[in-house]
Enzyme design. Sequence first.
Site, PDB file in Angstrom:
ATOM      1  N   PRO A   1       0.786  -1.240   0.000  1.00 22.20           N
ATOM      2  CA  PRO A   1       0.000   0.000   0.000  1.00 22.20           C
ATOM      3  C   PRO A   1       0.816   1.287   0.000  1.00 22.20           C
ATOM      4  O   PRO A   1       0.270   2.354   0.264  1.00 22.20           O
ATOM      5  CB  PRO A   1      -0.784  -0.125   1.317  1.00 22.20           C
ATOM      6  N   CYS A   2       2.105   1.208  -0.319  1.00 22.78           N
ATOM      7  CA  CYS A   2       2.962   2.383  -0.159  1.00 22.78           C
ATOM      8  C   CYS A   2       2.542   3.565  -1.033  1.00 22.78           C
ATOM      9  O   CYS A   2       2.810   4.718  -0.689  1.00 22.78           O
ATOM     10  CB  CYS A   2       4.416   2.013  -0.439  1.00 22.78           C
TER      11      CYS A   2
END
Length: 339
Positions: free
Chosen positions: A250-251
């Site tokens: 999810p960066c």
Amino acid sequence: MTGLYLRSTFSSLREYLTPISHKSTFTDTGEITPEEFVAAGDYLVYKFPTWQWSPAPESKKRDFLPNDKQFLVTRHVPSYVRAADYEHTEKEAEMMEEEDGWTSTNVDSVAPQRCNTEDERRHSIKYIEMTESGASSPEEGLAQHEGSGKHEINDIDELIDETAEESDLANDAGQGGIINDPKKRNYDLYITYSTSYRVPKMYLVGFNSNGVPLSPNEMFEDIASDYRQKTVTIEKAPFLSNTTSVSIHPCRHANVMRVLMKRAAHAAQAKKIRDKDLVTGVAKLGLADGKNADEEDDWENVEQGEEGIIRVDQYLVIFLKFIASVTPGIEYDYTMDAF
């Protein structure tokens, strides 16, 4: 592959150590709080009932989320085409020269990709029909299918077969169940909350046409090559018991959401300017009172101030569209039939 497992271990440790924040920064950062995640999940379930909230095993519960809303899940999402097949079609489309000399862009390549998916679906239907007909080979089955002399359906009533369900049950009993297209896969999709990035996180668990769990390498076949070694991790789903999954890191989610919010705000502002110019133009033609139009500007600001702005409860709907670009062969639209 070892590097992916190390990344998974580091990611799990980071999730465990990061403190929970309950301060809303959505409009500034694109991040959401656990409470906003629950609100977005409620909206997703309301709009698309194929998604459902689920509790977690007692040992896997996260105390900052409601017991019955630990994660979101939708099951048996079909995938007929591998990611490489989509990419091959896209490259072919980009290389094709149109009559006026320009080359197809990525947007233009959507149509051939969709056609490819439809071809796969038709293949699946024919495969099942030929197998159930008792044909000894696909060629024989196709010949039977084409030579069956089926009449053209001209009335909706002709589609109704009151004994269809009974016939299907009888066929299943006689053949030991429907034989599926070997290329078809099904995925269970899970969305949970990432404490380290303060955004949703997607997990995928795949199965082949016989219901056997896919290996990590097989699931990687459904990840676009641009993302395969960058944003995808093999890990045990932390909210399930001993289930290997592929997670989408999810960066970048918060940054993508922030960019989308800026674009939405810009589009809303541009629309407002166009509408105001139109009102002013009409006033000059004598069809409206220009003075009254100016006086209504403040009213428009109040009523339309939030128009075009992405709401936090819409987060997961937009999130799924972003995820769809990472896994192009998984038919997320199947989960949104209620829209």
